[in-house]
Design a protein around this motif. Structure first.
Motif, PDB file in Angstrom:
ATOM      1  N   CYS A 198       0.826  -1.213   0.000  1.00 56.69           N
ATOM      2  CA  CYS A 198       0.000   0.000   0.000  1.00 56.69           C
ATOM      3  C   CYS A 198       0.859   1.262   0.000  1.00 56.69           C
ATOM      4  O   CYS A 198       0.571   2.211  -0.724  1.00 56.69           O
ATOM      5  CB  CYS A 198      -0.968   0.014   1.185  1.00 56.69           C
ATOM      6  N   GLU A 199       1.917   1.255   0.789  1.00 62.15           N
ATOM      7  CA  GLU A 199       2.789   2.427   0.845  1.00 62.15           C
ATOM      8  C   GLU A 199       3.533   2.614  -0.479  1.00 62.15           C
ATOM      9  O   GLU A 199       3.767   3.734  -0.909  1.00 62.15           O
ATOM     10  CB  GLU A 199       3.775   2.321   1.997  1.00 62.15           C
ATOM     11  N   PRO A 256      -8.529  12.708  -1.461  1.00 62.50           N
ATOM     12  CA  PRO A 256      -8.564  13.608  -2.618  1.00 62.50           C
ATOM     13  C   PRO A 256      -8.711  12.829  -3.925  1.00 62.50           C
ATOM     14  O   PRO A 256      -8.126  11.753  -4.091  1.00 62.50           O
ATOM     15  CB  PRO A 256      -7.205  14.318  -2.551  1.00 62.50           C
ATOM     16  N   GLU A 257      -9.482  13.383  -4.821  1.00 63.68           N
ATOM     17  CA  GLU A 257      -9.777  12.726  -6.106  1.00 63.68           C
ATOM     18  C   GLU A 257      -8.508  12.289  -6.837  1.00 63.68           C
ATOM     19  O   GLU A 257      -8.489  11.236  -7.474  1.00 63.68           O
ATOM     20  CB  GLU A 257     -10.609  13.669  -6.985  1.00 63.68           C
ATOM     21  N   THR A 258      -7.443  13.064  -6.734  1.00 66.50           N
ATOM     22  CA  THR A 258      -6.196  12.728  -7.436  1.00 66.50           C
ATOM     23  C   THR A 258      -5.554  11.448  -6.912  1.00 66.50           C
ATOM     24  O   THR A 258      -4.719  10.870  -7.593  1.00 66.50           O
ATOM     25  CB  THR A 258      -5.177  13.880  -7.328  1.00 66.50           C
ATOM     26  N   PHE A 259      -5.948  10.991  -5.717  1.00 65.72           N
ATOM     27  CA  PHE A 259      -5.363   9.783  -5.124  1.00 65.72           C
ATOM     28  C   PHE A 259      -6.284   8.570  -5.182  1.00 65.72           C
ATOM     29  O   PHE A 259      -5.887   7.473  -4.780  1.00 65.72           O
ATOM     30  CB  PHE A 259      -4.988  10.022  -3.656  1.00 65.72           C
ATOM     31  N   VAL A 260      -7.508   8.735  -5.667  1.00 64.89           N
ATOM     32  CA  VAL A 260      -8.490   7.649  -5.613  1.00 64.89           C
ATOM     33  C   VAL A 260      -8.058   6.445  -6.439  1.00 64.89           C
ATOM     34  O   VAL A 260      -8.207   5.299  -6.003  1.00 64.89           O
ATOM     35  CB  VAL A 260      -9.894   8.140  -6.032  1.00 64.89           C
ATOM     36  N   GLU A 261      -7.491   6.650  -7.605  1.00 59.59           N
ATOM     37  CA  GLU A 261      -7.050   5.522  -8.430  1.00 59.59           C
ATOM     38  C   GLU A 261      -5.981   4.704  -7.696  1.00 59.59           C
ATOM     39  O   GLU A 261      -6.033   3.471  -7.684  1.00 59.59           O
ATOM     40  CB  GLU A 261      -6.501   6.030  -9.768  1.00 59.59           C
ATOM     41  N   ASP A 262      -5.031   5.387  -7.054  1.00 59.15           N
ATOM     42  CA  ASP A 262      -4.002   4.688  -6.280  1.00 59.15           C
ATOM     43  C   ASP A 262      -4.622   3.959  -5.086  1.00 59.15           C
ATOM     44  O   ASP A 262      -4.210   2.844  -4.741  1.00 59.15           O
ATOM     45  CB  ASP A 262      -2.941   5.663  -5.775  1.00 59.15           C
ATOM     46  N   LEU A 263      -5.615   4.574  -4.445  1.00 59.85           N
ATOM     47  CA  LEU A 263      -6.296   3.947  -3.308  1.00 59.85           C
ATOM     48  C   LEU A 263      -6.933   2.634  -3.722  1.00 59.85           C
ATOM     49  O   LEU A 263      -6.756   1.610  -3.051  1.00 59.85           O
ATOM     50  CB  LEU A 263      -7.362   4.892  -2.741  1.00 59.85           C
ATOM     51  N   ILE A 264      -7.657   2.647  -4.818  1.00 59.40           N
ATOM     52  CA  ILE A 264      -8.333   1.434  -5.287  1.00 59.40           C
ATOM     53  C   ILE A 264      -7.319   0.348  -5.642  1.00 59.40           C
ATOM     54  O   ILE A 264      -7.505  -0.827  -5.314  1.00 59.40           O
ATOM     55  CB  ILE A 264      -9.260   1.744  -6.483  1.00 59.40           C
ATOM     56  N   GLU A 265      -6.226   0.738  -6.277  1.00 56.34           N
ATOM     57  CA  GLU A 265      -5.182  -0.248  -6.605  1.00 56.34           C
ATOM     58  C   GLU A 265      -4.580  -0.835  -5.330  1.00 56.34           C
ATOM     59  O   GLU A 265      -4.371  -2.047  -5.236  1.00 56.34           O
ATOM     60  CB  GLU A 265      -4.093   0.383  -7.462  1.00 56.34           C
ATOM     61  N   ALA A 266      -4.315   0.009  -4.347  1.00 54.93           N
ATOM     62  CA  ALA A 266      -3.749  -0.468  -3.079  1.00 54.93           C
ATOM     63  C   ALA A 266      -4.716  -1.426  -2.388  1.00 54.93           C
ATOM     64  O   ALA A 266      -4.305  -2.474  -1.868  1.00 54.93           O
ATOM     65  CB  ALA A 266      -3.416   0.709  -2.170  1.00 54.93           C
ATOM     66  N   GLU A 267      -5.996  -1.082  -2.390  1.00 55.98           N
ATOM     67  CA  GLU A 267      -7.004  -1.962  -1.775  1.00 55.98           C
ATOM     68  C   GLU A 267      -7.018  -3.320  -2.472  1.00 55.98           C
ATOM     69  O   GLU A 267      -7.032  -4.362  -1.823  1.00 55.98           O
ATOM     70  CB  GLU A 267      -8.389  -1.320  -1.870  1.00 55.98           C
ATOM     71  N   GLU A 268      -7.004  -3.324  -3.794  1.00 56.77           N
ATOM     72  CA  GLU A 268      -7.051  -4.573  -4.557  1.00 56.77           C
ATOM     73  C   GLU A 268      -5.792  -5.413  -4.369  1.00 56.77           C
ATOM     74  O   GLU A 268      -5.848  -6.640  -4.445  1.00 56.77           O
ATOM     75  CB  GLU A 268      -7.267  -4.269  -6.030  1.00 56.77           C
ATOM     76  N   CYS A 269      -4.655  -4.772  -4.108  1.00 55.49           N
ATOM     77  CA  CYS A 269      -3.390  -5.487  -3.969  1.00 55.49           C
ATOM     78  C   CYS A 269      -3.077  -5.919  -2.535  1.00 55.49           C
ATOM     79  O   CYS A 269      -2.136  -6.674  -2.312  1.00 55.49           O
ATOM     80  CB  CYS A 269      -2.245  -4.617  -4.487  1.00 55.49           C
ATOM     81  N   SER A 323      -6.728  -5.674   4.443  1.00 57.21           N
ATOM     82  CA  SER A 323      -6.783  -4.775   5.596  1.00 57.21           C
ATOM     83  C   SER A 323      -7.212  -3.360   5.236  1.00 57.21           C
ATOM     84  O   SER A 323      -7.585  -2.591   6.122  1.00 57.21           O
ATOM     85  CB  SER A 323      -5.417  -4.734   6.286  1.00 57.21           C
ATOM     86  N   ILE A 324      -7.144  -3.005   3.977  1.00 55.38           N
ATOM     87  CA  ILE A 324      -7.533  -1.664   3.554  1.00 55.38           C
ATOM     88  C   ILE A 324      -9.042  -1.663   3.320  1.00 55.38           C
ATOM     89  O   ILE A 324      -9.565  -2.405   2.501  1.00 55.38           O
ATOM     90  CB  ILE A 324      -6.794  -1.242   2.274  1.00 55.38           C
ATOM     91  N   LYS A 325      -9.717  -0.804   4.065  1.00 49.85           N
ATOM     92  CA  LYS A 325     -11.174  -0.692   3.969  1.00 49.85           C
ATOM     93  C   LYS A 325     -11.512   0.597   3.228  1.00 49.85           C
ATOM     94  O   LYS A 325     -10.946   1.652   3.527  1.00 49.85           O
ATOM     95  CB  LYS A 325     -11.810  -0.672   5.354  1.00 49.85           C
ATOM     96  N   VAL A 326     -12.413   0.518   2.267  1.00 51.77           N
ATOM     97  CA  VAL A 326     -12.800   1.667   1.448  1.00 51.77           C
ATOM     98  C   VAL A 326     -14.313   1.677   1.314  1.00 51.77           C
ATOM     99  O   VAL A 326     -14.938   0.639   1.091  1.00 51.77           O
ATOM    100  CB  VAL A 326     -12.166   1.592   0.042  1.00 51.77           C
ATOM    101  N   GLN A 327     -14.892   2.874   1.465  1.00 55.40           N
ATOM    102  CA  GLN A 327     -16.323   3.031   1.192  1.00 55.40           C
ATOM    103  C   GLN A 327     -16.605   4.460   0.753  1.00 55.40           C
ATOM    104  O   GLN A 327     -15.724   5.319   0.812  1.00 55.40           O
ATOM    105  CB  GLN A 327     -17.180   2.619   2.391  1.00 55.40           C
ATOM    106  N   ASP A 328     -17.835   4.707   0.314  1.00 56.17           N
ATOM    107  CA  ASP A 328     -18.222   5.993  -0.259  1.00 56.17           C
ATOM    108  C   ASP A 328     -18.650   7.029   0.773  1.00 56.17           C
ATOM    109  O   ASP A 328     -18.881   8.178   0.425  1.00 56.17           O
ATOM    110  CB  ASP A 328     -19.361   5.797  -1.262  1.00 56.17           C
ATOM    111  N   VAL A 329     -18.794   6.631   2.015  1.00 57.13           N
ATOM    112  CA  VAL A 329     -19.171   7.544   3.101  1.00 57.13           C
ATOM    113  C   VAL A 329     -18.162   7.396   4.237  1.00 57.13           C
ATOM    114  O   VAL A 329     -17.495   6.365   4.340  1.00 57.13           O
ATOM    115  CB  VAL A 329     -20.600   7.249   3.615  1.00 57.13           C
ATOM    116  N   PRO A 330     -18.050   8.402   5.101  1.00 61.94           N
ATOM    117  CA  PRO A 330     -17.094   8.291   6.215  1.00 61.94           C
ATOM    118  C   PRO A 330     -17.406   7.097   7.104  1.00 61.94           C
ATOM    119  O   PRO A 330     -18.562   6.715   7.289  1.00 61.94           O
ATOM    120  CB  PRO A 330     -17.300   9.602   6.990  1.00 61.94           C
TER     121      PRO A 330
END
Length: 81
Positions: A18-19, A48-61, A66-73
């Protein structure tokens, strides 16, 4: 679309992916576990929108999922197995 994230430190295995993929979002804490730098791993600040693509890739990898992602806080973070 808004994205929020946090790392479940109970399942993190400190693999480093992830890092490596998203250094603007993730770093290691004093215990060597990954955490979200944007909001001290609370899952309450929008990525931030500019990091969302990297976030999704990190979550998938993430081998321990352990990486949790959702559309609301996140309000009540829990470990999900």
């Amino acid at each position: 679309m808004a994205k929020f994230t946090w790392v479940d430190k109970e399942t993190c295995i400190s693999c480093g992916s992830c890092e490596e993929i998203a250094p603007d979002i993730f770093e290691y804490d004093d215990e060597g576990l990954s955490q979200v730098t944007l909001d001290d791993n609370t899952g309450t600040k929008e990525v931030p929108e500019t990091f969302v693509e990297d976030l999704i890739e990190a979550e998938e990898c993430c081998p321990s999922e352990s990486i949790k992602v959702q559309d609301v806080p996140f309000k009540n973070k829990v470990s999900v197995e």
